[in-house]
Design an enzyme around this catalytic site. Structure first.
Site, PDB file in Angstrom:
ATOM      1  N   TRP A  82       0.832  -1.214   0.000  1.00  0.00           N
ATOM      2  CA  TRP A  82       0.000   0.000   0.000  1.00  0.00           C
ATOM      3  C   TRP A  82       0.864   1.260   0.000  1.00  0.00           C
ATOM      4  O   TRP A  82       0.511   2.249   0.611  1.00  0.00           O
ATOM      5  CB  TRP A  82      -0.985   0.006   1.176  1.00  0.00           C
ATOM      6  CG  TRP A  82      -1.795  -1.234   1.303  1.00  0.00           C
ATOM      7  CD1 TRP A  82      -2.747  -1.689   0.414  1.00  0.00           C
ATOM      8  CD2 TRP A  82      -1.748  -2.205   2.352  1.00  0.00           C
ATOM      9  NE1 TRP A  82      -3.278  -2.876   0.863  1.00  0.00           N
ATOM     10  CE2 TRP A  82      -2.692  -3.217   2.046  1.00  0.00           C
ATOM     11  CE3 TRP A  82      -1.016  -2.307   3.531  1.00  0.00           C
ATOM     12  CZ2 TRP A  82      -2.909  -4.316   2.874  1.00  0.00           C
ATOM     13  CZ3 TRP A  82      -1.227  -3.408   4.363  1.00  0.00           C
ATOM     14  CH2 TRP A  82      -2.160  -4.392   4.034  1.00  0.00           C
ATOM     15  N   HIS A  83       1.976   1.201  -0.725  1.00  0.00           N
ATOM     16  CA  HIS A  83       2.883   2.353  -0.818  1.00  0.00           C
ATOM     17  C   HIS A  83       2.944   2.871  -2.255  1.00  0.00           C
ATOM     18  O   HIS A  83       4.015   3.172  -2.782  1.00  0.00           O
ATOM     19  CB  HIS A  83       4.284   1.971  -0.331  1.00  0.00           C
ATOM     20  CG  HIS A  83       4.339   1.625   1.108  1.00  0.00           C
ATOM     21  ND1 HIS A  83       5.406   0.949   1.678  1.00  0.00           N
ATOM     22  CD2 HIS A  83       3.456   1.857   2.126  1.00  0.00           C
ATOM     23  CE1 HIS A  83       5.169   0.779   2.980  1.00  0.00           C
ATOM     24  NE2 HIS A  83       3.996   1.320   3.264  1.00  0.00           N
ATOM     25  N   GLN A  84       1.802   3.001  -2.901  1.00  0.00           N
ATOM     26  CA  GLN A  84       1.742   3.476  -4.283  1.00  0.00           C
ATOM     27  C   GLN A  84       2.245   4.919  -4.348  1.00  0.00           C
ATOM     28  O   GLN A  84       1.756   5.785  -3.624  1.00  0.00           O
ATOM     29  CB  GLN A  84       0.301   3.398  -4.807  1.00  0.00           C
ATOM     30  CG  GLN A  84      -0.266   1.989  -4.823  1.00  0.00           C
ATOM     31  CD  GLN A  84      -1.054   1.625  -3.584  1.00  0.00           C
ATOM     32  OE1 GLN A  84      -0.762   2.099  -2.494  1.00  0.00           O
ATOM     33  NE2 GLN A  84      -2.055   0.778  -3.736  1.00  0.00           N
TER      34      GLN A  84
END
Length: 539
Positions: free
Chosen positions: A474-476
């Protein structure tokens, strides 16, 4: 040192803030000095810093709603927000490099953005990240020493004193995980067995070196989440010059000539335009920021023409360069059940896939419960166990965002493209090998019954496990990158090339994803954007 409000005084402050915001949002102005779009980890910082000048009128626009929810405030409940109205709920396209899997890609929607639904980890990024950003932008303000000074200024550090690296007077309450689980201490002991150094904190000397292991730094105070919205904006909600508008989706930027003069947004089922006398700041994250840019005619000319959007500014880097940390969960079964503590993730480790590297390229977050992918769950998951949520800190693969149509309500096409670069599979195999060495070390033997997955797989079977187990961290990030080449979207002051009055302040401006969780770097991006805005407008 920051002073604490008495509980009765705090209740009065919150009441006055609620009344003030109800009044301000009921009587919206036709224009504000600055419009900040997105109340997440960067936007909250920008809005607060601008509003510190009482003469400046700031509108902070957020698509989601309130953060007043037990699922947000209770650190242990963070997983329950995924897939709810607090999550944008993006899904990537089926990926042939992941055996055709289409990964869900959660991003925070609501006051606090990602900082209200994440695992609360505070990870500054490695020295080499910031030196790279300074080189890419040609701007020394992004170098490690300057950024370290900003971190020291914004932190209210509650751990062991380290004045050369930590500050104690800032708005951001940072503390080591309180009373960590024995499983977290076991990870540090296992690292020591393998010759990996351990540190008091992951945010001092550890990220100036080859890496190491430490108890996680968290944004948790008195057992409650302290999002960046709460750190920066909440204390200013009673001010007459800061309006926070929720449930408002920005569709396009309004222009006069090549100057941004406001935003077109959808609020309460109606479309409206609100003007910006000075500048518009996009802080909506690596998906929504490029989406709004493209719907506003800013992006790759061929892509815009494909969906019938008139081209305002040809910037081929908009939506390109998508990066994310990809993780491969390895799981062990507990000998006896051990209840998760804090957020359920209290120990972290950064290390190298190859000995010749001088900075870590692997990221390990221990999770105190099983975290399989939808595919590896079929292999059998223990009722009680822990996961080494480990993956690539510096992936080489790059993805791309595209519009499906000229309708702002249409979902993005997200080609995450994970593991498309062969170097990432090589690093992933090294990552899993190190996971297994750590989890099977002596330090864990009193606590675990044994390894559940992947087990002793070799060759193609292990590569298949990598493809089946891969999930997002979840580190886009990185879809509107800062730099000076033809694929750059913003300069070192975060101004969008080719237009006036428009800046970007969120994780999309990173040239490459930082080594570690992205919340803390997004706070720095907010601080840098605010400093540039204040200097440009002499605030």
């Amino acid at each position: 040192m920051m002073t604490e409000a008495h509980p009765a005084d705090q209740a009065d402050i919150l009441r006055r803030a609620a009344e003030n915001q109800a009044r301000l949002t009921a009587e919206l102005e036709p224009a504000y000095d600055f419009i900040v779009c997105g109340a997440g980890s960067s936007g909250s910082v920008v809005a607060r810093r601008l509003a510190e000048n009482a003469a400046v009128q700031v509108l902070l626009v957020e698509a989601g709603g309130s953060d007043e929810a037990e699922s947000v405030l209770n650190p242990a409940l963070w997983p329950t927000n995924l897939g709810t109205e607090r999550d944008w709920g993006f899904t990537a396209e089926p990926n042939p490099h992941l055996n055709g899997r289409a990964l869900p890609m959660s991003m925070g929607k609501g006051l606090g953005g990602g900082s209200s639904i994440n695992v609360m980890v505070w990870a500054r990024g490695h020295r080499s990240d910031w030196e790279h950003f300074a080189a890419e932008s040609g701007d020394a303000r992004w170098n490690y020493q300057n950024v370290l000074d900003i971190y020291r200024r914004i932190e209210n550090w509650r751990g062991a004193p380290d004045p050369s690296h930590r500050g104690t007077d800032g708005p951001v309450w940072v503390q080591p995980a309180a009373d960590p689980s024995p499983i977290a201490h076991a990870l540090l002991d296992a690292a020591s067995e393998l010759g990996i150094p351990t540190f008091d904190s992951p945010n001092g000397r550890m990220m100036e070196s080859e890496g190491g292991a430490a108890i996680t730094d968290m944004l948790v105070r008195d057992g409650r989440r302290q999002s960046l919205f709460r750190a920066y904006v909440q204390p200013y909600l009673d001010r007459p010059n800061l309006t926070v508008m929720t449930g408002a989706t920005v569709e396009r930027i309004a222009f006069e000539g090549n100057r941004a003069v406001g935003v077109d947004l959808l609020h309460g089922g109606a479309r409206t335009r609100i003007g910006a006398r000075q500048e518009v700041v996009l802080s909506m994250g690596a998906m929504q920021t490029p989406k709004v840019l493209m719907h506003s005619g800013i992006g790759d000319e061929a892509e815009l023409r494909r969906v019938g959007i008139p081209v305002r500014q040809h910037l081929p880097g908009v939506g390109a360069n998508l990066q994310d940390h990809v993780s491969f969960g390895c799981t062990w079964e507990y000998a006896e059940p051990i209840a998760p503590r804090n957020s359920g993730s209290e120990a972290t480790l950064y290390w190298k896939s190859r000995p010749e590297l001088t900075a870590p390229d692997l990221l390990f977050c221990q999770v105190e419960f099983p975290v399989p992918s939808e595919r590896t769950a079929a292999r059998g998951v223990p009722e009680h166990g822990w996961t080494m949520f480990a993956g690539l800190a510096q992936p080489q693969s790059r993805g791309r965002l595209r519009l499906r149509s000229d309708d702002p309500a249409a979902a993005l096409q997200i080609d995450a493209n994970m593991l498309s670069d062969p170097a990432d599979m090589t690093a992933a195999l090294a990552c899993i090998e190190l996971c297994r060495e750590l989890g099977n070390a002596r330090a864990f033997r009193p606590l675990v019954r044994g390894e559940v997955m992947p087990g002793d797989l070799r060759g193609e079977a292990l590569k298949d496990y990598v493809r089946d187990s891969a999930v997002t961290y979840w580190h886009q990030t990185c879809t509107a990158k800062m730099g000076r080449d033809s694929m750059s979207v913003v300069d070192g002051s975060l101004r969008v090339y080719g237009v006036e009055g428009l800046r970007i302040a969120d994780g999309s401006v990173l040239p490459r994803v930082t080594t570690g969780n992205t919340q803390a770097p997004c706070a720095i991006i907010g601080e840098q954007a605010a400093a540039s805005l204040r200097a440009a407008h002499q605030l």
